[in-house]
Motif scaffolding. Structure first.
Motif, PDB file in Angstrom:
ATOM      1  N   SER A  17       0.881  -1.253   0.107  1.00 21.70           N
ATOM      2  CA  SER A  17      -0.122   0.010  -0.050  1.00 21.70           C
ATOM      3  C   SER A  17       0.835   1.381  -0.013  1.00 21.70           C
ATOM      4  CB  SER A  17      -0.907   0.106   1.115  1.00 21.70           C
ATOM      5  OG  SER A  17      -1.449   1.171   1.249  1.00 21.70           O
ATOM      6  N   ASP A  18       0.393   2.313  -0.820  1.00 25.61           N
ATOM      7  CA  ASP A  18       1.369   3.334  -0.650  1.00 25.61           C
ATOM      8  C   ASP A  18       1.186   4.349   0.454  1.00 25.61           C
ATOM      9  OD1 ASP A  18       2.186   3.411  -3.353  1.00 25.61           O
ATOM     10  OD2 ASP A  18       0.293   4.280  -4.201  1.00 25.61           O
ATOM     11  N   HIS A  19       0.039   3.808   1.246  1.00 25.06           N
ATOM     12  CA  HIS A  19      -0.214   4.428   2.357  1.00 25.06           C
ATOM     13  C   HIS A  19       0.443   3.685   3.774  1.00 25.06           C
ATOM     14  CE1 HIS A  19      -3.943   5.254  -0.339  1.00 25.06           C
ATOM     15  NE2 HIS A  19      -3.113   6.354  -0.225  1.00 25.06           N
ATOM     16  N   VAL A  20       1.197   2.710   3.747  1.00 27.67           N
ATOM     17  CA  VAL A  20       1.688   2.301   4.578  1.00 27.67           C
ATOM     18  C   VAL A  20       3.397   2.428   4.547  1.00 27.67           C
ATOM     19  CG1 VAL A  20       1.931   0.082   6.088  1.00 27.67           C
ATOM     20  CG2 VAL A  20      -0.098   0.580   5.077  1.00 27.67           C
ATOM     21  N   LEU A  21       4.175   2.855   5.082  1.00 28.83           N
ATOM     22  CA  LEU A  21       5.514   3.266   4.858  1.00 28.83           C
ATOM     23  C   LEU A  21       6.376   1.972   5.053  1.00 28.83           C
ATOM     24  CD1 LEU A  21       5.710   6.793   6.479  1.00 28.83           C
ATOM     25  CD2 LEU A  21       5.743   6.263   4.053  1.00 28.83           C
TER      26      LEU A  21
ATOM     27  N   SER B 219     -16.131   8.138  -2.821  1.00 24.91           N
ATOM     28  CA  SER B 219     -14.680   7.504  -2.885  1.00 24.91           C
ATOM     29  C   SER B 219     -14.458   6.391  -3.618  1.00 24.91           C
ATOM     30  CB  SER B 219     -14.255   7.146  -1.156  1.00 24.91           C
ATOM     31  OG  SER B 219     -15.475   6.548  -0.671  1.00 24.91           O
ATOM     32  N   ASN B 220     -15.458   5.805  -4.009  1.00 24.17           N
ATOM     33  CA  ASN B 220     -15.382   4.586  -4.726  1.00 24.17           C
ATOM     34  C   ASN B 220     -15.171   4.979  -6.429  1.00 24.17           C
ATOM     35  OD1 ASN B 220     -15.610   2.744  -2.738  1.00 24.17           O
ATOM     36  ND2 ASN B 220     -17.746   2.340  -3.034  1.00 24.17           N
ATOM     37  N   VAL B 221     -15.585   6.415  -6.627  1.00 22.86           N
ATOM     38  CA  VAL B 221     -15.255   6.634  -7.863  1.00 22.86           C
ATOM     39  C   VAL B 221     -14.295   7.887  -8.298  1.00 22.86           C
ATOM     40  CG1 VAL B 221     -16.850   8.052  -9.790  1.00 22.86           C
ATOM     41  CG2 VAL B 221     -17.815   6.290  -8.419  1.00 22.86           C
ATOM     42  N   ILE B 222     -14.331   8.649  -7.473  1.00 26.32           N
ATOM     43  CA  ILE B 222     -13.257   9.897  -7.611  1.00 26.32           C
ATOM     44  C   ILE B 222     -12.006   9.377  -6.945  1.00 26.32           C
ATOM     45  CG2 ILE B 222     -12.795  12.497  -7.103  1.00 26.32           C
ATOM     46  CD1 ILE B 222     -15.314  12.044  -8.886  1.00 26.32           C
ATOM     47  N   TYR B 223     -10.806   9.552  -7.617  1.00 25.52           N
ATOM     48  CA  TYR B 223      -9.760   9.194  -7.110  1.00 25.52           C
ATOM     49  C   TYR B 223      -9.267  10.045  -6.050  1.00 25.52           C
ATOM     50  CZ  TYR B 223      -9.272   6.656 -11.889  1.00 25.52           C
ATOM     51  OH  TYR B 223      -9.541   6.111 -12.841  1.00 25.52           O
ATOM     52  N   GLN B 224      -8.445   9.462  -5.053  1.00 30.34           N
ATOM     53  CA  GLN B 224      -8.013  10.275  -3.750  1.00 30.34           C
ATOM     54  C   GLN B 224      -7.458  11.364  -4.065  1.00 30.34           C
ATOM     55  OE1 GLN B 224      -9.032   9.051  -0.750  1.00 30.34           O
ATOM     56  NE2 GLN B 224      -7.664  10.419   0.426  1.00 30.34           N
ATOM     57  N   ALA B 225      -6.448  11.396  -5.016  1.00 26.47           N
ATOM     58  CA  ALA B 225      -5.732  12.585  -5.152  1.00 26.47           C
ATOM     59  C   ALA B 225      -6.457  13.387  -6.279  1.00 26.47           C
ATOM     60  CB  ALA B 225      -4.216  12.221  -5.623  1.00 26.47           C
ATOM     61  N   ASN B 226      -7.494  13.493  -6.318  1.00 30.63           N
ATOM     62  CA  ASN B 226      -8.198  14.265  -7.369  1.00 30.63           C
ATOM     63  C   ASN B 226      -9.136  15.254  -6.610  1.00 30.63           C
ATOM     64  OD1 ASN B 226      -8.335  14.927 -10.053  1.00 30.63           O
ATOM     65  ND2 ASN B 226      -9.089  13.073 -10.515  1.00 30.63           N
TER      66      ASN B 226
ATOM     67  N   TYR C  41      -5.076  13.414  10.779  1.00 34.74           N
ATOM     68  CA  TYR C  41      -5.864  12.780   9.982  1.00 34.74           C
ATOM     69  C   TYR C  41      -5.070  11.838   9.106  1.00 34.74           C
ATOM     70  CZ  TYR C  41      -9.968  11.092   7.476  1.00 34.74           C
ATOM     71  OH  TYR C  41     -11.078  10.237   6.733  1.00 34.74           O
ATOM     72  N   ILE C  42      -4.771  10.591   9.409  1.00 32.93           N
ATOM     73  CA  ILE C  42      -3.861   9.911   8.588  1.00 32.93           C
ATOM     74  C   ILE C  42      -4.372   8.859   7.598  1.00 32.93           C
ATOM     75  CG2 ILE C  42      -2.009  10.119  10.473  1.00 32.93           C
ATOM     76  CD1 ILE C  42      -2.623   7.535  11.374  1.00 32.93           C
ATOM     77  N   TRP C  43      -5.621   8.639   7.754  1.00 30.47           N
ATOM     78  CA  TRP C  43      -6.216   7.780   6.618  1.00 30.47           C
ATOM     79  C   TRP C  43      -5.997   7.980   5.245  1.00 30.47           C
ATOM     80  CZ3 TRP C  43      -8.126   3.197   7.563  1.00 30.47           C
ATOM     81  CH2 TRP C  43      -8.744   2.514   6.601  1.00 30.47           C
ATOM     82  N   ASN C  44      -5.739   7.121   4.411  1.00 33.92           N
ATOM     83  CA  ASN C  44      -5.214   7.366   2.976  1.00 33.92           C
ATOM     84  C   ASN C  44      -4.208   8.378   2.984  1.00 33.92           C
ATOM     85  OD1 ASN C  44      -6.953   5.436   2.032  1.00 33.92           O
ATOM     86  ND2 ASN C  44      -8.496   6.827   1.651  1.00 33.92           N
ATOM     87  N   THR C  45      -3.245   8.396   3.877  1.00 34.61           N
ATOM     88  CA  THR C  45      -2.040   9.105   3.679  1.00 34.61           C
ATOM     89  C   THR C  45      -0.748   8.419   3.850  1.00 34.61           C
ATOM     90  OG1 THR C  45      -1.824  10.005   5.826  1.00 34.61           O
ATOM     91  CG2 THR C  45      -3.151  11.158   4.346  1.00 34.61           C
TER      92      THR C  45
END
Lengths: 383, 470
Positions: free
Chosen positions: B36-40, B271-278, B370-374
């Motif tokens: 996951s990009d969100h877990v370092l 969130s199931n349609v629009i990409y997170q970084a958009n 707020y760290i979810w999806n980061t």
């Protein structure tokens, strides 16, 4: 011409310096000097220098900034803007924390500046600095250029559900305490909304007017034995209120008939044109809300100063005010900060019963207000 | 063929990986989980360390770099890899049916109580309303249109979207309304039928009528009226033809494209349609309250939030009881809150009741960071088993980010919740009848069958009625 060449040289110096890594706090004065905030640089020169910079990061409290970004990127090919759309307290927290740690997370800050938080934590500390091109400065209304650049006026005020009421249902602010509105008044949580906080806190400087309004509503004198008139007013309104996270929720509650009345930011008036069923209550005894201003500032230690300057000038509509950057903000519920650009709202601010908050007073009484409101909210949520 | 090639490649990867492994610590639990990009770094992750301290177990994580959960399990069970547990999450998922197939074959461990998969509840946005209509706000603004409140207003808006060049590029490239049939929530036809009669395809289109009797939507005259409306939209190019052929990914690519070409779509959660970084695309759309049909009907579709498969235990594992113990710990409230919100006291704290949640209720959890999806290293960003009660999921405070999809979704859910039916039927989904009915519906909308032909319509009503178990 010499000034411009010097300015360009300084801008280029800045670009090279930025390319060499983070500017440390020891060189903050160097940053100010290199930023050349008061030097007149042409748009073309700024653009040329900006093309050598990185992505411009804008922290904003307004979704409308996205439209400015899109117009900016069209007007200046090669420049890229990233928007972070935050609620005011979170924006101030982020910028202040980053500045305290010597980091720079953004280049431009667009924020409501009425609660005192923006002033005390960002302006007074130097975390953000004012910039506007000299040409545009001369076209700004009084009071909009100083330690802050206030690029837009708005108001936090009362609205009513126009589907449920053909005309404004109340004429005195004390009517909001009546049981007929129980659970039907939506208000953004003042501890999370700067503009709501500003309105409520401002009423504490107007206790006399509230006492007079009380007499007019009740037919008897206000009894001070349990506290001041503002305290009594908001304690009673809290009992009728539903607190929300934002003005968007207030607007949606008014539109879906969950709310009869709501306090929210005037810029939501633009949704009225799209069919939302609410109207502003411009006249109310003794006041319906407060004037709020939105500031645009340059973030101290920004690594993209030329892009930031270009963006700020663009946001203000450019030299003649007709540019696309200002258009998204010239909507119903907003009033222009420029003398040469008309308001987005037909009714002038002077014809609305508004308070003009005193930021210094709010800073001084911050702890008192927070304590008062925390108790009001707990009382409300514990019912 | 491609599938077999993929399995062979993964098997090879397994062999190589196994060969390189340090086998000096056989007591460690080996857990496979997706990248996951969100877990370092799972080796130093706060949550993993918390679980190790809590259970006394040593956890060795193995990162899976593929998206298809089923392909991975095929490869795993075909190899001699000693993975003990497989965690699922983000795009790496399997459904309950798939897990059952592996359990029936003896590949996946079945506990004494019959459990063969472990839930993940809380990693996705929660809400009772199964379908929301989203519309392009910028297009409405540019064309000077109001947000539609009825089906006929929607038709007018879609017509303007299609014909008045709202994206301003001079091309007739606008898609007024698009969908996908990958799931009912993405199919606009299902939402629009709810403006005629209560229509819940997830529960075999059954609902309780006014008398309390169980009724079938397709039997109602209003259902046919809705179909006539949909046929009209399709015929006039307002409901895009791609709706009945596009996958969710294809639909998402069109909606998230740099060029602004989509006017409206439906989904359960944005969130199931629009990409997170958009965030720019997210800012483009606002939700539309349930539309009133010609008779004033305006329902929201209820959908029960169900847990996803969060983990399975390899039946070959030499550490079955340890694996069960780890999963039990992960399903506790304490661990699940860490798995969702991060480090207690640092990233979140319990609310003192003076804050408002994203659903407008009294908050239970206040997020500090707020760290979810980061990119972060406090939890696994929703990967693996977890069970976060609704009181927390719906009681969390807003992070203040206007482009936070969870907040945007919550506001839409609040707006739709008033239109849910008072009494809700919950049945076992009959996939065969659903597929049969869906094909009929698509054929009427696309014109392959004539919605005005009484015989054709009668066949649909009668055949679906006979197939449906009440």
């Amino acid at each position: 011409m010499r000034i411009r060449i010097t300015a360009l040289f300084m801008s280029l110096l800045f670009v090279f310096a930025a390319g060499c890594g983070q500017i440390t706090t020891d060189t903050e004065d160097d940053w100010l000097e290199k930023a050349a905030l008061n030097v007149d640089i042409s748009e073309e020169e700024l653009y040329k220098a900006a093309l050598k910079e990185d992505v411009l990061i804008v922290y904003t409290v307004s979704t409308r900034t996205v439209q400015t970004k899109e117009a900016f990127e069209k007007a200046y090919p090669g420049l890229v803007v990233e928007i972070r759309d935050l609620r005011s307290p979170d924006l101030v927290d982020k910028v202040a924390e980053n500045f305290a740690e010597g980091r720079t997370s953004c280049d431009v800050v667009i924020c409501n500046d009425n609660s005192g938080e923006f002033k005390s934590r960002l302006v007074d500390t130097g975390a953000v600095v004012p910039y506007l091109s000299p040409e545009i400065k001369t076209k700004m209304k009084d009071g909009h250029v100083g330690e802050c650049i206030s690029f837009l006026d708005e108001a936090e005020l009362l609205f009513y559900n126009s589907r449920l009421f053909e005309t404004q249902p109340i004429s005195n602010i004390w009517e909001l305490t009546e049981s007929r509105f129980s659970g039907m008044i939506y208000i953004p949580n003042p501890l999370r909304s700067f503009s709501t906080y500003a309105f409520i806190a401002a009423t504490f400087d107007h206790a006399d007017e509230l006492e007079e309004a009380y007499k007019s509503w009740c037919g008897c004198d206000f009894d001070r034995k349990d506290g001041t008139a503002p305290e009594a007013l908001w304690k009673e309104i809290s009992k009728n209120a539903v607190f929300t996270n934002s003005s968007d929720e207030v607007m949606e509650a008014l539109n879906t008939d969950k709310a009869m009345l709501g306090i929210m930011i005037s810029s939501k008036l633009r949704y009225k044109n799209m069919g939302y069923g609410f109207e502003p209550a411009y006249r109310l005894t003794p006041f319906t809300g407060c004037r709020t201003t939105v500031s645009v500032m340059l973030a101290r230690n920004s690594q993209n100063v030329n892009s930031a300057k270009l963006f700020i000038d663009f946001l203000l509509g450019g030299a003649d005010g007709t540019g696309d950057g200002y258009k998204p903000f010239r909507t119903p519920g907003a009033w222009s900060a420029r003398t040469d650009v008309g308001d987005g709202t037909d009714t002038p601010l002077s014809e609305i019963d508004l308070l003009y908050p005193n930021a210094d007073s709010m800073i001084a009484r911050k702890d008192e207000f927070y304590k008062f409101w925390s108790e009001c909210l707990k009382d409300q949520t514990n019912r | 063929m491609k599938r077999y090639v993929a399995i062979v490649l993964i098997l090879l990867a397994f062999v190589i990986q196994t060969g390189c492994m340090d086998r000096s610590q056989p007591s460690a639990l080996r857990v496979a989980l997706p990248y996951s990009d969100h877990v370092l770094d799972t080796k130093t992750n706060y949550y993993i360390e918390y679980l190790e301290n809590k259970t006394g177990l040593e956890i060795e994580t193995v990162i899976v770099r593929q998206d298809d959960g089923e392909e991975y399990l095929d490869a795993l069970f075909a190899s001699d890899s000693d993975i003990d547990i497989v965690f699922f999450g983000e795009d790496f998922v399997i459904d309950e049916e798939t897990a059952k197939n592996y359990a029936d074959k003896g590949y996946v461990h079945t506990a004494e109580d019959g459990t063969f998969w472990y839930p993940n509840y809380g990693s996705r946005t929660t809400g009772d309303c199964g379908q929301i209509l989203w519309i392009n706000y910028e297009w409405l603004e540019r064309l000077g249109l109001s947000i539609p409140t009825t089906t006929s207003e929607l038709r007018e808006v879609l017509f303007a979207f299609k014909n008045n060049d709202p994206n301003g590029n001079g091309l007739n490239d606008e898609i007024a309304l698009i969908g996908s049939t990958e799931d009912y929530c993405y199919d606009p036809a299902e939402l629009l039928l709810n403006s005629y009669v209560y229509n819940d395809p997830y529960n075999n289109r059954l609902f309780y009528g006014g008398s309390g009797a169980l009724r079938l939507s397709t039997e109602a005259a209003a259902f046919r009226e809705g179909m006539v409306f949909l046929r009209g939209l399709y015929k006039d190019g307002l409901l895009d033809t791609r709706t009945f052929s596009y996958s969710l990914n294809e639909m998402n690519e069109v909606i998230n494209a740099n060029i602004d070409i989509v006017g409206a779509f439906t989904t359960d959660f944005i969130s199931n349609v629009i990409y997170q970084a958009n965030p720019e695309v997210l800012a483009r759309y606002i939700h539309v309250a349930p539309l009133a049909g010609p008779e004033g009907v305006r329902y929201s579709m209820y959908r029960e939030g169900k847990p996803m498969v969060g983990a399975v235990i390899n039946a070959r594992s030499a550490h079955i009881s340890d694996a069960e113990r780890l999963i039990a710990a992960m399903l506790s409230e304490e661990a699940s809150l860490i798995a969702r919100y991060g480090e207690p006291g640092v990233d979140w704290e319990r609310s003192d009741g003076s804050d408002v949640s994203i659903y407008g209720t009294i908050s239970t959890i206040v997020t500090k960071n707020y760290i979810w999806n980061t990119p972060q290293n406090k939890h696994l960003n929703g990967i693996g088993p977890m069970y976060v009660p609704d009181v927390y999921l719906k009681g969390v405070t807003w992070n203040g980010l206007n482009s936070d999809a969870e907040y945007v979704d919550a506001r839409a859910q609040v707006g739709y919740s008033d239109h849910l039916p008072e009494r809700r039927y919950q049945g076992t989904f009959d996939a065969e009848t659903a597929s049969y009915t869906d094909r009929y519906i698509y054929s009427f909308i696309t014109g392959e069958r004539d919605v005005f032909d009484d015989n054709e319509w009668g066949t649909l009503v009668q055949s679906v009625s006979e197939r449906t178990v009440r």
